[in-house]
Each structure stands twice: as structure tokens, then as C-alpha cells.
Design an enzyme around this catalytic site. Structure first.
Site: not given
Ligand SMILES: *[C@@H]1O[C@H](CO)[C@@H](O)[C@H](O)[C@H]1NC(C)=O
Ligand SMILES: *[C@@H]1O[C@H](CO)[C@@H](O)[C@H](O)[C@H]1NC(C)=O
Ligand SMILES: *[C@@H]1O[C@H](CO)[C@@H](O)[C@H](O)[C@H]1NC(C)=O
Ligand SMILES: *[C@@H]1O[C@H](CO)[C@@H](O)[C@H](O)[C@H]1NC(C)=O
Ligand SMILES: *[C@@H]1O[C@H](CO)[C@@H](O)[C@H](O)[C@H]1NC(C)=O
Length: 946
Positions: A666, A669, A786
Site C-alpha cells: 500500500i 517510503g 522525516d
């Protein structure tokens, strides 16, 4: 933060009033009575510390030591009460009206509430009342109209609403009236009766939701020197009667819906220093008398429909400081006289139809700071000296037809230039770049693309120590890429594509640790790709295609991020999908060569051999495939898997491993691939497979310890880590599932615009609270490293949850040698990286604050952090700064067009918070705790005035 304008003006008025104090006729109250009135007032305030001196036992010194009190000359009656800027809150009681000798009452810049339905008629002497910037929340008080001596009235910056009462037009003695926003929101328009306020010198009705036409009766206020009606929804045309206001110095009607021409009667406004009509629907020509206004200093008419040419004598008054006529339909030439007075600082004419060449005079306009002349039809060459003006910080000439060489400049003081951004792109400049291009020590952005520059790139380019973005693409540069480019340590973006550069990519490029974007495509570069480039950890986009590179692609670090698009068009380069390096090629070419003679038998043998060879190749391929597979795949032998649950879970490691398959992906990153899955009990979870964690090193232990810490974190706005599953090689993190995906997807994906304003404000505040918890309240404190919209996840109720924190520092490069050791973390994501990273190579919680500011800008604008911002900058921060000039009021220019009905003052507030977060200097950024507080005030009085 400036002192609000009104305070300053107030001071002037106070001085003025004190010099004209007259004798009081009413019977004075005793000192003790007056003191007790004040003490009773104080009971209602919530912040009493600042009023310690207000003590009834000291009533004798009421006139001498009590804070904020002044008495008449005989020290018998209080005539002035000033409790401004004390941050006191609470209800301001009407008992103040008992102090009937008051002449001056200043309660501005506090948090007082109530409705001001006082018995003002008692305050017969009151001459100045300043309630600016409080929390009064009602319709405007009518009582003030009974104050016949009142000269100064400021009710701005509160929550007043309803109509402006026509009776306000009866305050004939008023010299100063302000009802300006940010939170006052009136119904209806400006009452005609305001035409009766004939003593008025200053009228400020800016930013308070006014509709309808500007009443022509305002033209009767002959004494006005300031008329501020900006940022309302005023419509209709500008009444010509305003041309009767011959004392007017400042006229601001900007940011309304006005139509029609600038009235000819404005030629009478001889005192005018400021004329702002920007963001309206005005049209016609800019009348030539504008250039004859003897005192005009600021003229901003941008974003209207003005046509014709710029008055040719503009600037001849010798006073012009700021000129912004951008985004109109102006044709003709740039006037020669703009800088005759040697005062011009801002010259913005972008996005018009201007032709002809730039006047040579501009090369000697030493005061210029910002010049934006892009998107016109300008021709000719750059005036001598123009690039090297001492004060200039922004110079935009892009998208014109400018030509000629850039002159070499003899520069004596090489540290003097303040130039931060130069954009010459999409013109017809030619010749080689002068080496003096290196003389801009503060240059951050240099855009030269789309010209005809040729020759070698000068070595002096390496002197640009602060350059962040360098774009030389689409030119005719030739020769080698100078190795000095590796000294531009601040570069994040380097585009040299579409030139005729040859030779190798210098390995020195790998010294630019923070490079994010590298494009050298469509040149004649050759030799092998330096493997050192793979160690630039932030390099998320690189394009080497269409050159002459040879050898194989280094299988190292960042190189694994790039797909074949980055390498195609290099016939001698192998190691990517469409051009694999054939490892067995040496065997294939050698074995058949032993055959000699094309005999029948020989041919048969040859076929047999070929067949055998084919088999060999097949089995080799299969074996390689199998080996890779077993290395990359997950061993499902659950015995070797260790599951650490951070709360009661009803599934085991097999169930978790079962989710880890291609069809369940899904998301991907920086930290790894994310799989979605449903557990046997129906619970949905998200499983993250961490990539690139250093194997077999001591970091492994560090990782599981750290993950346990993360597992303990419980906060409403932080994604829950449910479990950790590891077999030593592969690490899986199990998180609660967030139905609505990431903020980034929702905002920028197909469902964009789906998020209404209110939801965005809510998400901003929730995410800020999550981050604030990580920074300030959890143990140990955690720097996210991040922060980005893709790491803010939304549950089924669109509640925000911060994800992926605390992981970044474990994502070490495989090739962890040499220079990269000082980098204990990955940099973050392009577009979100705080500028200090360039200097310190360190991130701290203030870097998170910067990244959060970028997220706020995404919410406001609907733009991605990095996208095609056209002429206006590199990334969303740059673009925002250029578009708005940091000016809160111009936030309208950047708001997400998909949103309907944005409360403008809320948007300005969030914009302000965002701009604080993205301050260059990390010390100037607020803490996340402060950000949370600031965001909480979105709907409350604006304590943070810019
Ligand atoms: C101050 O005192 C003097 C003399 O006692 C008196 O004449 C004057 O009216 C007083 N002024 C005020 C403002 O009360
Ligand atoms: C104003 O506030 C006072 C005290 O809170 C209250 O008694 C009064 O009813 C209010 N008046 C109006 C018009 O709202
Ligand atoms: C004010 O201006 C209007 C229109 O420009 C004009 O008709 C009128 O005579 C002027 N009024 C006075 C008192 O000068
Ligand atoms: C690379 O290009 C340069 C300049 O065109 C040439 O001199 C050199 O021989 C080339 N080197 C290789 C290895 O092809
Ligand atoms: C390669 O990646 C880029 C950006 O990540 C993408 O736009 C492009 O479609 C990809 N090309 C191929 C062939 O997968």
C-alpha cells in the site's frame, strides 16, 4: 513582530491631547474613591502581577506610583489610564465609567472580553479610547457616540460584528477612527453617514468583511490623510469624489472587487505618497498624472486589467521607492525615469506585455533590492552593471527575449553583493559565462536554462558557496564539468542537461552531501559513472540518460533508487533493466570459437554445443534468480521469527508474514515498503518492512531497543506501533491501520480538494500536537527527522496521526565509509529539508519544525513541496516567499484554488505560523509547543501581530 501601527499613532495623539488639556468642570472624586474603583476593576482581570502597584493601602500615591495612571496637574483626578500590552484577560467592567475625569483610556493589546455596553455618557471628558486587539465580542458599542470630546477611537482587532451603526457618523469630533480586522467581521457596507465625520484625519476600515460600494460621501472628509479600505469585498467603481480629498497621503483600496478606471480626479491628490489598488478588477490606462504626483513613493497596481503603457514620466518626481504593476496588460517600454531620484528599491513589472530594451539607467540604480521583470517581451541586452548592483537581492528577467553577453565585471569587494537569486532563464543570452559569476557570495539560486550560453562552465562556479539550485540546462555549454562544482557544498539541485558537455562526471560531485537532484542527461559525457555518487544519501532523483557513459552501473547506495529511465541512451552502459550486464558473456564468446570448419559434423556439433550452452545459460539464469530470490525473499520459517508485541494482539508472526506480499503493497517510503493486511480476527494492520538496516552490526541491538521505546509511545495523534517482528535480517513493524491513507495522498492525489478548510486546520493542529509530544513530552524525546505530508496518516474520521518517527537514523547506507560517517541519519525528504542541514549536516527538532512548516504550506496551497513552480522558485517555501513577499495580506495569492470560502483571517494566521516555522535560521523558528499554541489561536484574537 512590529508594534501595531495604531499604538504609534496613539502615542502621537496622546501627546497632542496632553498639550491641550482643559480645566475639568465636574466635581472630582476623592483619591480614595478613584483608587477603589481601579482596584475593583483589577479584580476582574486574570493577570494581576503587572498591576501590583494598584493597592488600596497606597491610594495616596495613586497619581505618582500606580502603574499606567496619570493625573491632572494638581494630582487630584485620574485623567489617563493606560494598561495596554499587559496580556490581561477577563471582562472589562463598566465601573471604569465612574472615573468621569478620564481623558485617555488605552486598553489595547490585551485579551479583555465583554461587550462594551457601558454608560459612556459619564466619561464626558474622554478624548481617546483605544481598545485595539482584544476579545470584545458583540455588535459595536453605541455608547461611544455620546462621547462628544472623543477624538481617537480604535476598536480594531476584536470580534465585533453586525452592521457598523450609522450613528457612528455623528462623532463629529473624531480625528482617528479604526474598526479594522483581523477578526471584526461586519455585515453590510460603509455607512454613508461617515461623510459627516468631517474632522477625521485617519480612517481605517481594512480587512473587516465590508461589502457594497464605497460611499461617495467619503469625498467630504477633506482632512483625511489616511484612508485604508483594503482587504474587504467592496465593489463598484472608485468614487470620483475621493479626488476631493486633497490632504490624502495614503490611499489603500487594494484587495477588493472594484471595477472601472482610476478616476481622473485623483490628479488632485497632490499629497499622495502611497497609492495601493492591487488585486481588484480595475482597467483602462494608468493615467499619466500619476507620474506627476509630486510626493508619490509607493505605487502598487498589480493584478488588475490595466492596459496601455506605463506613464513615461513615472519616477520623475524623484521620490519613487516601490513600484509593482505586475500581472496587468501593460504594453510599451519600461520608462527611463523610474530611478531618477535614486530611491527605487522595488521594481516589479512581471507578467505584462512590455517591449523594448531595459533602460541603461537601471544599471546605475544603486538602491534597487528586488527586481522582477519576467514574462514580458523585453529585448536588447542587460544594462551595464545591472547584475552587480550592491543592494540587489532578487533579479528576475526570465521569459523575455533578452540577448547579448553577460559582461565580465571587475569587482573590488567580492563580499559586497547581496544577490540571492538570479533568474535569466528562457531568453537569448549567448557567449560564455564570465568568471565574475563566482562573485556572488550570497547567491542561492542561479537559473540560466533555455539560453544560448556556450563555452566552458567557469571554474569560479565553485566559489558559489551558498548556491542551492543551479540550472544551466538547455544551453550550448561545452568542455568538461569543472571539478570545482564539488565545492558548491550547499547545492541541492543541479541541472546541466541538454548541453554539449563532455568528459566524465567529476567524482567531486559526490562531495555535495545534500544534493537531491542531479540531471546531466543529453550531453556527451563519457567514462564510467562514479560509484561515489551512490553515497549522496539525499539524492532521490538523478538522470544520466543520453550520454556516452560506459561500464556498469555501480550497485551501490542511491543507484538502486533509479530505474532505467535514468540510464537509457548510453549504448555502452549496462546494469539496468533494458540493458543488463551479461556476466557470462566471456564464456559465451570463448567456447564456440574452438570450432573450425563448416563440416556437416561440425555444424551438428555446433548445434549440440549451442543447445548445451543455451541450457547452461538457462540454468545460470535460474540459479542466479533462485539465489537472489532466497536472499531477498522472506524465509517463512516462523521458528526463526521473533515477535515482540507492545499490546495485547490476537495474531502471530505467521499472520504478519502472510501480509508481506507484492499484491498487498500500500505504500513505499524512505523507511521501507508498507503492506496492508487483515488479521484472522478481522483487524486491519499495516506492516512496514524496514529497508537498508545495517545487518549484523551493533546497530541491530540498537534497533530493537529503540523500537521498544517507540512501542511504548501512546498518544492520540501518533500512529500506534503494535508489534515488532524480526528474524535478524528482516524487520517488520506492525502499525494500526489508517483508513484514509496519508495526508500527502489525499491532498495531492486524485481525491485532492476533498479536504475542506476546517478539516485542514484540524489536521494541522492534530499533527502539531503529535510532534509536540515527541519533542517535549515523551521519554526519551524523539526527533522525527522525516516530517512530511506522507508521514501524516488519516484515520476513518480524518484525524491526523504522525507516523514513521524515530526510524530515520537506522536507515544506514550499505556503503557507509568515508565522508558519510558524519551523517548519522538520512537527510529527510526533498522539499522538506531545513536549510541548516547544508551547513551543519545535523538535524534537530527545529529541523522537524521547518518540515512541519512545509506541511502547513501544503495545506494552505494544495501544492506539493516540490513541483513545477514555473518562474517562482525551487520549492514551496521559495515560491511562497516570492509570491507573498512574506506579507500576510497577500496570502490570497497562494491559497488552494480548490477550496471555497476560506476565512481569510484564519488563512493569514496559519500562513504566519508556517512562515515562522520555515525561518532560515533554526533559532528563529518556534518550538513545536509554541506552534501548537499558535495554531490554537486560529479563531481567537491575534496575539501574534506581524
Ligand atoms: C489646581 O489648583 C489651583 C490652585 O489651587 C487651582 O486654581 C486650579 O483650578 C487647580 N486645577 C485643577 C485642574 O484642578
Ligand atoms: C453585555 O454584558 C453584560 C455583562 O456581561 C450583560 O449583562 C449585558 O446583558 C450584555 N449586553 C448585551 C447587549 O449583550
Ligand atoms: C467633489 O468631487 C465631485 C466629483 O468629482 C464634484 O462634483 C464636486 O463638486 C466636488 N465637491 C466639492 C465640494 O468640491
Ligand atoms: C571521453 O570524451 C573525451 C572528449 O570527447 C575524449 O577525449 C575521451 O577519449 C573520451 N574517453 C573515453 C574513455 O571514451
Ligand atoms: C522511473 O521513475 C520515474 C520517477 O520515479 C517515473 O516517472 C518513470 O515512469 C519510471 N520509469 C520506468 C520505466 O519505470
Amino acid at each position: 513582530m512590529n508594534i501595531p501601527m495604531s499604538s504609534f499613532t496613539f502615542l502621537l495623539y496622546t501627546l497632542f491631547l496632553f498639550s491641550t488639556l482643559s480645566l475639568s468642570s465636574s466635581l472630582p472624586l476623592s483619591l480614595k474613591t478613584q483608587a477603589s474603583i481601579l482596584v475593583s476593576l483589577k479584580q476582574d482581570f486574570h493577570s494581576k502581577t503587572s498591576l501590583k502597584t494598584w493597592n488600596i493601602s497606597n491610594y495616596m500615591s495613586l497619581c505618582t506610583t500606580w502603574y499606567g495612571i496619570q493625573c491632572d496637574t494638581n494630582n487630584t483626578s485620574v485623567v489617563s489610564l493606560d494598561i495596554s500590552n499587559l496580556n490581561v484577560s477577563g471582562t472589562f467592567s463598566s465601573s471604569i465609567t465612574k472615573l468621569s475625569t478620564l481623558r485617555i483610556l488605552n486598553i489595547s493589546n490585551n485579551m479583555l472580553n465583554g461587550n462594551l455596553t457601558w454608560k459612556f455618557s459619564n466619561l464626558k471628558e474622554l478624548e481617546a479610547f483605544d481598545a485595539y486587539n482584544n476579545e470584545f465580542n458583540s455588535s459595536l458599542p453605541l455608547g461611544v457616540t455620546e462621547l462628544h470630546s472623543l477624538k481617537y477611537l480604535n476598536l480594531g482587532g476584536n470580534f465585533f460584528h453586525g452592521e457598523i451603526p450609522a450613528r457612528y457618523g455623528k462623532m463629529m469630533s473624531l480625528k482617528y477612527l479604526s474598526l479594522a480586522g483581523y477578526y471584526n467581521e461586519f455585515e453590510g457596507g460603509i455607512p454613508k453617514d461617515f461623510g459627516n465625520l468631517v474632522s477625521l484625519v485617519h480612517l481605517d476600515l481594512a480587512n473587516c468583511g465590508l461589502k457594497g460600494e464605497i460611499p461617495h460621501e467619503l469625498g467630504e472628509l477633506y482632512k483625511l490623510d489616511t484612508l485604508f479600505l483594503q482587504t474587504n469585498q467592496l465593489s463598484g467603481s472608485i468614487p470620483s469624489e475621493l479626488g476631493n480629498l486633497t490632504s490624502l497621503k495614503s490611499l489603500d483600496l487594494s484587495n477588493n472587487e472594484l471595477i472601472g478606471n482610476i478616476p481622473n480626479e485623483f490628479s488632485n491628490l497632490r499629497e499622495l505618497t502611497l497609492l495601493n489598488l492591487f488585486i481588484n478588477k480595475l482597467y483602462g490606462v494608468i493615467p499619466s498624472f500619476v507620474s506627476e504626483l509630486p510626493n508619490l513613493e509607493v505605487l502598487k497596481l498589480w493584478q488588475n486589467g490595466f492596459e496601455g503603457s506605463i506613464p513615461s514620466k513615472l519616477g520623475e518626481n524623484g521620490r519613487l521607492i516601490e513600484l509593482d504593476l505586475s500581472t496587468n496588460k501593460l504594453a510599451g517600454q519600461v520608462p527611463r525615469s523610474l530611478c531618477i531620484g535614486k530611491k527605487l528599491k522595488i521594481l516589479i513589472l512581471l507578467n505584462n506585455f512590455l517591449v523594448g530594451s531595459l533602460p541603461n539607467e537601471l544599471g546605475e540604480c544603486y538602491t534597487l533590492q528586488r527586481v522582477r521583470l519576467g514574462r514580458n517581451y523585453l529585448t536588447g541586452s542587460i544594462p551595464n552593471g545591472f547584475l552587480y548592483l550592491p543592494e540587489i537581492s532578487l533579479l528576475e528577467l526570465q521569459n523575455n527575449f533578452l540577448s547579448g553577453f553577460l559582461a565580465q565585471q571587475e569587482i573590488t569587494n567580492t563580499n559586497s553583493s547581496k544577490l540571492r537569486e538570479m533568474n535569466l532563464s528562457n531568453n537569448r543570452f549567448s557567449g560564455s559565462l564570465p568568471s565574475s559569476i563566482g562573485y556572488f557570495p550570497n547567491l542561492q539560486i542561479l537559473l540560466l536554462h533555455g539560453n544560448r550560453f556556450s563555452g566552458e562552465i567557469p571554474q569560479d562556479i565553485g566559489k558559489l558557496k551558498n548556491i542551492l539550485r543551479l540550472d544551466m540546462s538547455f544551453n550550448n555549454f561545452s568542455g568538461k564539468i569543472p571539478i570545482e562544482i564539488g565545492e558548491c557544498f550547499s547545492l541541492t539541485y543541479l541541472d546541466l542537461s541538454q548541453n554539449q558537455l563532455s568528459g566524465p562526471i567529476p567524482i567531486q560531485v559526490s562531495q555535495i552531501h545534500i544534493l537531491n537532484y542531479l540531471n546531466v542527461s543529453w550531453n556527451n559525457l563519457n567514462q564510467t559513472l562514479p560509484k561515489e555518487l551512490g553515497s549522496i544519501k539525499g539524492l532521490t532523483s538523478a538522470d544520466f540518460s543520453h550520454n556516452n557513459f560506459s561500464g556498469s552501473i555501480p550497485e551501490i547506495g542511491q543507484f538502486s533508487m533509479f530505474n532505467s529511465t535514468s540510464f537509457i541512451g548510453n549504448p555502452k552502459l549496462c546494469g539496468y533493466e533494458t540493458s543488463p550486464c551479461n556476466r557470462s558473456s566471456s564464456e559465451t564468446s570463448e567456447s564456440p570459437n574452438q570450432e573450425n570448419g563448416p563440416t556437416k559434423r561440425g555444424i551438428l556439433v555446433k548445434y549440440k554445443l549451442l543447445f548445451a550452452l543455451a541450457l547452461l545459460v538457462c540454468s545460470l539464469v535460474f540459479a542466479t534468480f533462485a539465489i537472489t530470490k532466497s536472499r531477498k525473499g522472506i524465509r517463512k520459517d516462523s521458528n526463526s521469527w521473533k515477535l515482540t508485541a507492545f499490546q495485547k494482539i490476537e495474531y502471530g508472526s505467521e499472520d504478519i508474514l502472510g501480509c508481506v506480499k507484492e499484491s498487498n503493497i500500500i505504500g513505499r517510503g524512505g523507511a521501507g515498503v508498507v503492506y496492508g493486511g487483515t488479521m484472522p480476527n478481522g483487524e486491519k494492520v499495516a506492516v512496514k518492512k524496514l529497508l537498508g538496516v545495517n545487518k549484523g552490526s551493533s546497530y541491530d541491538n540498537g534497533l530493537s531497543a529503540e523500537i521498544k521505546t517507540l512501542g511504548r509511545i501512546r498518544h492520540r495523534y501518533i500512529v500506534k506501533l503494535l508489534a515488532f517482528c524480526s528474524n535478524g535480517d528482516t524487520n517488520l513493524l506492525v502499525y494500526e491501520y489508517m483508513t484514509n491513507g496519508s495526508l500527502g495522498e489525499v491532498l495531492h492525489g486524485k481525491r485532492g480538494g476533498f479536504l475542506e478548510w476546517k478539516v485542514r486546520v484540524k489536521i494541522a493542529s492534530e499533527a502539531a500536537q503529535g510532534l509536540c509530544y515527541l519533542h517535549h513530552d515523551c521519554c526519551p524525546l524523539i526527533v522525527h527527522r522525516d516530517v512530511k505530508s506522507n508521514n501524516i496518516l488519516l484515520d476513518s474520521e480524518f484525524e491526523a496521526h504522525v507516523a514513521d518517527f524515530g526510524l530515520a537514523k537506522f536507515l544506514l547506507q550499505e556503503n557507509n565509509g568515508g565522508t558519510s560517517e558524519c551523517m548519522s541519519s538520512i537527510v529527510g525528504s526533498y522539499g522538506y529539508i531545513a536549510p541548516e542541514y547544508a551547513y551543519t549536516l545535523k538535524v534537530d527538532e527545529k529541523s522537524d519544525v521547518y518540515s512541519f512548516g512545509v506541511v502547513l504550506l501544503e495545506l494552505l496551497t494544495g501544492r506539493r513541496p516540490v513541483e513545477d513552480f514555473g518562474e517562482d522558485g525551487v520549492d514551496i517555501v521559495q515560491w511562497t516567499k516570492l509570491q507573498t513577499d512574506w506579507n500576510k495580506e497577500s496570502v490570497v495569492k497562494i491559497l488552494d484554488g480548490r477550496l471555497h470560502q476560506i476565512p481569510i483571517e484564519e488563512a493569514m494566521h496559519i500562513f504566519f505560523v508556517a512562515m515562522c516555522c520555515v525561518e532560515e535560521q533554526s533559532v528563529e523558528r518556534p518550538t513545536m509547543r509554541e506552534v501548537v499554541e499558535m495554531l490554537a489561536q486560529v479563531k481567537q484574537p491575534n496575539i501574534f501581530h506581524v
